[in-house]
Design a protein around this motif. Sequence first.
Motif, PDB file in Angstrom:
ATOM      1  N   THR A 175      -5.166   2.667 -12.633  1.00  0.00           N
ATOM      2  CA  THR A 175      -3.960   2.118 -12.023  1.00  0.00           C
ATOM      3  C   THR A 175      -2.762   3.024 -12.249  1.00  0.00           C
ATOM      4  O   THR A 175      -2.700   3.766 -13.232  1.00  0.00           O
ATOM      5  CB  THR A 175      -3.642   0.718 -12.584  1.00  0.00           C
ATOM      6  OG1 THR A 175      -3.435   0.821 -13.998  1.00  0.00           O
ATOM      7  CG2 THR A 175      -4.765  -0.250 -12.296  1.00  0.00           C
ATOM      8  N   PHE A 176      -1.815   2.935 -11.333  1.00  0.00           N
ATOM      9  CA  PHE A 176      -0.544   3.657 -11.420  1.00  0.00           C
ATOM     10  C   PHE A 176       0.555   2.608 -11.470  1.00  0.00           C
ATOM     11  O   PHE A 176       0.807   1.928 -10.487  1.00  0.00           O
ATOM     12  CB  PHE A 176      -0.376   4.568 -10.200  1.00  0.00           C
ATOM     13  CG  PHE A 176       0.889   5.391 -10.211  1.00  0.00           C
ATOM     14  CD1 PHE A 176       0.983   6.552 -10.951  1.00  0.00           C
ATOM     15  CD2 PHE A 176       1.990   4.997  -9.460  1.00  0.00           C
ATOM     16  CE1 PHE A 176       2.148   7.319 -10.960  1.00  0.00           C
ATOM     17  CE2 PHE A 176       3.159   5.755  -9.445  1.00  0.00           C
ATOM     18  CZ  PHE A 176       3.240   6.911 -10.203  1.00  0.00           C
ATOM     19  N   PHE A 177       1.164   2.434 -12.639  1.00  0.00           N
ATOM     20  CA  PHE A 177       2.157   1.382 -12.846  1.00  0.00           C
ATOM     21  C   PHE A 177       1.632   0.038 -12.325  1.00  0.00           C
ATOM     22  O   PHE A 177       2.338  -0.695 -11.645  1.00  0.00           O
ATOM     23  CB  PHE A 177       3.488   1.752 -12.204  1.00  0.00           C
ATOM     24  CG  PHE A 177       4.196   2.866 -12.929  1.00  0.00           C
ATOM     25  CD1 PHE A 177       5.063   2.588 -13.975  1.00  0.00           C
ATOM     26  CD2 PHE A 177       3.986   4.185 -12.579  1.00  0.00           C
ATOM     27  CE1 PHE A 177       5.704   3.620 -14.655  1.00  0.00           C
ATOM     28  CE2 PHE A 177       4.619   5.218 -13.250  1.00  0.00           C
ATOM     29  CZ  PHE A 177       5.485   4.934 -14.304  1.00  0.00           C
TER      30      PHE A 177
ATOM     31  N   TYR B 157      -5.885   2.451  -7.861  1.00  0.00           N
ATOM     32  CA  TYR B 157      -6.199   3.642  -7.065  1.00  0.00           C
ATOM     33  C   TYR B 157      -7.013   3.248  -5.837  1.00  0.00           C
ATOM     34  O   TYR B 157      -7.958   2.467  -5.923  1.00  0.00           O
ATOM     35  CB  TYR B 157      -6.986   4.648  -7.898  1.00  0.00           C
ATOM     36  CG  TYR B 157      -7.540   5.802  -7.077  1.00  0.00           C
ATOM     37  CD1 TYR B 157      -6.688   6.750  -6.518  1.00  0.00           C
ATOM     38  CD2 TYR B 157      -8.910   5.925  -6.857  1.00  0.00           C
ATOM     39  CE1 TYR B 157      -7.191   7.799  -5.760  1.00  0.00           C
ATOM     40  CE2 TYR B 157      -9.421   6.972  -6.110  1.00  0.00           C
ATOM     41  CZ  TYR B 157      -8.556   7.906  -5.558  1.00  0.00           C
ATOM     42  OH  TYR B 157      -9.055   8.944  -4.806  1.00  0.00           O
ATOM     43  N   ASP B 158      -6.635   3.807  -4.686  1.00  0.00           N
ATOM     44  CA  ASP B 158      -7.320   3.519  -3.428  1.00  0.00           C
ATOM     45  C   ASP B 158      -7.531   4.849  -2.710  1.00  0.00           C
ATOM     46  O   ASP B 158      -6.567   5.535  -2.363  1.00  0.00           O
ATOM     47  CB  ASP B 158      -6.476   2.574  -2.570  1.00  0.00           C
ATOM     48  CG  ASP B 158      -7.233   2.005  -1.381  1.00  0.00           C
ATOM     49  OD1 ASP B 158      -8.308   2.539  -1.061  1.00  0.00           O
ATOM     50  OD2 ASP B 158      -6.745   1.038  -0.776  1.00  0.00           O
TER      51      ASP B 158
ATOM     52  N   HIS C  17       0.825  -1.199   0.000  1.00  0.00           N
ATOM     53  CA  HIS C  17       0.000   0.000   0.000  1.00  0.00           C
ATOM     54  C   HIS C  17       0.866   1.258   0.000  1.00  0.00           C
ATOM     55  O   HIS C  17       1.798   1.385   0.806  1.00  0.00           O
ATOM     56  CB  HIS C  17      -0.908   0.015   1.223  1.00  0.00           C
ATOM     57  CG  HIS C  17      -1.621  -1.286   1.464  1.00  0.00           C
ATOM     58  ND1 HIS C  17      -2.397  -1.900   0.503  1.00  0.00           N
ATOM     59  CD2 HIS C  17      -1.658  -2.103   2.548  1.00  0.00           C
ATOM     60  CE1 HIS C  17      -2.888  -3.029   0.991  1.00  0.00           C
ATOM     61  NE2 HIS C  17      -2.453  -3.176   2.231  1.00  0.00           N
ATOM     62  N   ASN C  18       0.539   2.193  -0.883  1.00  0.00           N
ATOM     63  CA  ASN C  18       1.308   3.423  -1.035  1.00  0.00           C
ATOM     64  C   ASN C  18       0.395   4.629  -0.867  1.00  0.00           C
ATOM     65  O   ASN C  18      -0.599   4.769  -1.576  1.00  0.00           O
ATOM     66  CB  ASN C  18       1.971   3.465  -2.411  1.00  0.00           C
ATOM     67  CG  ASN C  18       2.973   2.344  -2.595  1.00  0.00           C
ATOM     68  OD1 ASN C  18       4.112   2.440  -2.178  1.00  0.00           O
ATOM     69  ND2 ASN C  18       2.519   1.246  -3.211  1.00  0.00           N
TER      70      ASN C  18
ATOM     71  N   ILE D 139      -4.166  16.421  -2.812  1.00  0.00           N
ATOM     72  CA  ILE D 139      -3.602  15.143  -3.235  1.00  0.00           C
ATOM     73  C   ILE D 139      -4.449  14.012  -2.661  1.00  0.00           C
ATOM     74  O   ILE D 139      -4.609  13.914  -1.436  1.00  0.00           O
ATOM     75  CB  ILE D 139      -2.133  15.005  -2.774  1.00  0.00           C
ATOM     76  CG1 ILE D 139      -1.327  16.242  -3.194  1.00  0.00           C
ATOM     77  CG2 ILE D 139      -1.524  13.730  -3.341  1.00  0.00           C
ATOM     78  CD1 ILE D 139      -1.306  16.515  -4.680  1.00  0.00           C
ATOM     79  N   ALA D 140      -4.963  13.150  -3.530  1.00  0.00           N
ATOM     80  CA  ALA D 140      -5.839  12.062  -3.101  1.00  0.00           C
ATOM     81  C   ALA D 140      -5.046  10.952  -2.421  1.00  0.00           C
ATOM     82  O   ALA D 140      -3.835  11.068  -2.222  1.00  0.00           O
ATOM     83  CB  ALA D 140      -6.626  11.528  -4.302  1.00  0.00           C
TER      84      ALA D 140
END
Length: 1003
Positions: free
Chosen positions: A752-754, A758-759, A677-678, A731-732
């Motif tokens: 998606t990011f790479f 998205y969360d 998780h980022n 910033i989400a």
Amino acid sequence: MRHRSWRRKAASAVAAFLVAAGLAAAPSSPAQAAVACEVTYQKTWDSGGGFGANITIRNIGDPLTGWTLTWTFAGNQRVTNMWNASHTQSAATVTATNAPYNGNLATGASVTVGFNGTYSGTNTNPTSFALNGVTCNGQQQQQALVVTPTSVAVPEGGTATFSVRLQAQPSANVTVTTTAGSGDSNLTVSAGATLTFTPSNWNTAQNVTLAAAEDADNANGARAFTVASSGLTSVTVNATEADNDSTQAQALVVTPTAVSVPEGSTAIYSVRLAAQPSGNVTVTSTAGTGDNDITVSSGASLTFTASNWNTAQNVTLAAAQDSDQANGTRPVTVAATGLTSVTVTATEIDDEAPANSYLTEFTTQYNKIKASASGYFSPEGIPYHSVETLLVEAPDHGHETTSEAFSYWLWLEAMYGRITENWAPFNNAWSVMEQYIIPSAAGQPGGQTTYNPNDPADYAPEFNQPSQYPAPLSSTVTAGQDPLANELQSTYGNRTMYAMHWLLDVDDVYGYGTGRTGAECGDNTQRVTYINTYQRGPQESVWETVPHPSCDTGRFGQSGGGGYPPLFVQGSTAGQWRYTAAPDADARAVQAAYWALTWATEQGNQSQISATVAKAAKMGDFLRYAMYDKYFKNPGCTSPSCPAGTGKSSSAYLLNWYFAWGGDIQNQWSWRIGSSHNHGGYQNPLAAWALSPAGPSALRPLSPTAGADWQQSLTRQVQFYTWLQSDEGAIAGGATNSWDGAYAAPPAGTPTFFGMAYDVDPVYHDPPSNQWFGFQAWGVQRLAELYYVTGNAQAKAVLDKWVAWALSETTLGSGSSYQIPNEMTWSGAPSASFSDPDGTPGPNPNLHVSVRNYTTDVGVAAALARTLIYYAAKEGNTTLGTQARTTAKGLLDRLLLLKDSRGVAVPETRADYNRFDDVWSSSNQQGLYIPSGYSGTMPNGDVIQPGSTFLSIRSFYEDDPDWPKVQEYLDGGEAPTFTYHRFWAQADFAMALADYGTFFPNG
């Protein structure tokens, strides 16, 4: 605020796939070095749309001082990120150029480049490579024994293991033997003396177990073991017996060894003995030659007995008021007959006014924080989370502390060095940090010598509710390879991790240190103990945690010696240790070290902090674990059976929520994990830049691939901010590679990011992780520093929009009145998936934020002010830059009107304190959940069983002087109001004053 996880270690297999390219050589130009090469292309994973590969280049020509490798894909494959080289791609042709650290390639030398990519249709391996324009011959991977580690410590009376596998697939079975050589005959091979590898299991690591017999001596014997197979080069494993008969040597333990004494006030340091004495020991503290204003005011003579030897006693130093503006120093010698003395360097903190009013206020605020009467520091010199004890938020007690507090302390002392040119407090802060919150080698029993990077951890899913725990372990889900462990061991000579654990019980309120001998957990401290709380998924708020010791010997917790692990993982028992790092805190420590180096260099004082800066670089080396998926799975994982990572394919190059490591006390097994998780608020692009080749060389990590990793991370983090920026500017949340914590498939259409989904609220949901404005101010402040230092254009674009939004939501009233955002509500999502390694994400017109309510929170206001200050300092007199500067000044001026004797504080009403006595309910899934069948006690006798509450397992709260206000609320009264002095908030406010006074000396 932080969720943590441990996982018991067991074996699993990791497979690799090798493809060799067969090619023809072309002549080189006679005017240049003769180029000849062999290339091996090894596909490491393939999910049907994404893939990874390693390319090994072997130079069989003249030595090279720089190299460029080119190849052409047969299909539409596109490289998304590469490590150990930089790359460009034009259509199907890829050009990879050496990194700064691997350009020199001697004859016979090899270098491996790894990458991740995407494709559709057929993923055919490339069949032609050229090095510096010359076509290479193909080569099959050479066979060799891969042995990890090659140095092991075997506890006396116990065992330790190392792993063996083959480097390449054999054509027939291969037998590998391990035989003992000369040395300590107590060390023997107890299992795995003969191993067989087949063409199908050649890459599955098999263990060899070494045993050490009990003996009566105090020696740590050694013995060499030879791992061999016919026709292959043998490998030597050096084994050392870890003797358990020795006794700890007597010594004085003094903390800290450098103190700052505010003029007209006092400071303390603590003294204890390292081992139990046979009789009384008198310890004296004597002031030496130096500033006579500094004196020993109490504790000049202390007596330690066989019963109180391990209880820290305080020595108080005082600094007399004077009229000069100097910061004098005086050494104080701590001594006892027959023991090596310890010198404490005391520095007077002058309170005469510096250059301008904001710097004057910084000095005033700094002196309040450092004054012993204020109560911010423990007798050991450790910053508490807050002065007040009755406080429940991320820590569940005010006199716990976090790696966050330590990182703010280091930053505060860097700022003090900037203003005063006195760097002793900065060095001391790192020393105390290293002593208490960076686990020592002794505090990591076995030193992770049993850790196998090819099998880093067993898989256990995360669940959405605490009531779904304990989680089952699975040995059928394959974890990927850890690409850092061997490099770090090669660089630093051991497997010991160098990172901060996130949580300490400073005063030993829970009692896990009581009666501890230190033999099992690596220290004799009975006060400052490593603990953990969060373990059970995103819905587990602080109110639903069970605190437990990081070194769990089974003395407390489940009756019968099971300890606390059965609450969290099925089949897990006591007798294990584990630590968890919060990457944002470690990165903040690196950020502080960068500024310390910058400011000290401007003064010509960089040599004074060179040793501390080197330690920060080392921390940055290990901080790369924050880039990796929890189980080293590849990006875009949507089922537990998705491809496992090899090389660096599982790196997101972002700062994730945590990484963790541990093992059993007997060193039978050990493990490491990252986090999938980022969060946008955890990123630190300034630290990434400082650790990259673009940053100062003194901060460069020593591992050969670290600089390139941080360069890649810098780009990826700035892209992440851009991809997450809402239409308004905020910033989400972030992105995850493990939907629902179990590698589930995200809802259809999720951008998606790479490859990561998205969360909106990654990591935790109670409360939602991205509703707090503090994550906005923290994360964007680091981006503002990057912009100030480098002028990064993409950072500026994000900041321009964010600053305009933040200013529009900030109100400056009359007197001390102001308000800033507090909680936010989110809707929508990023417009598109993004995976262009060199590109810039587009705008997000359908991703929106609204501010739900506002606050006067001191720490968040200070962080916002610092963001605006750095932005304004770079922007100059532009319209938005001027507005940012004016608003920052307005916030600081109003906060200064809220000063009290300890700093700056505002009242807080705590309606959430009605959860002290929540009983778990299946209907709303809220309250402390204890699974059926678990029964035990806390160290103070509080019972842990179904029906327990947050308060019932923390009955000590009822003795807190502030408890009557909470009890009245629980009895039906009004929600209580508290005034808290959090260390991080007070430090950030002090630094905001110094930032403003330095950048804008004329006000």
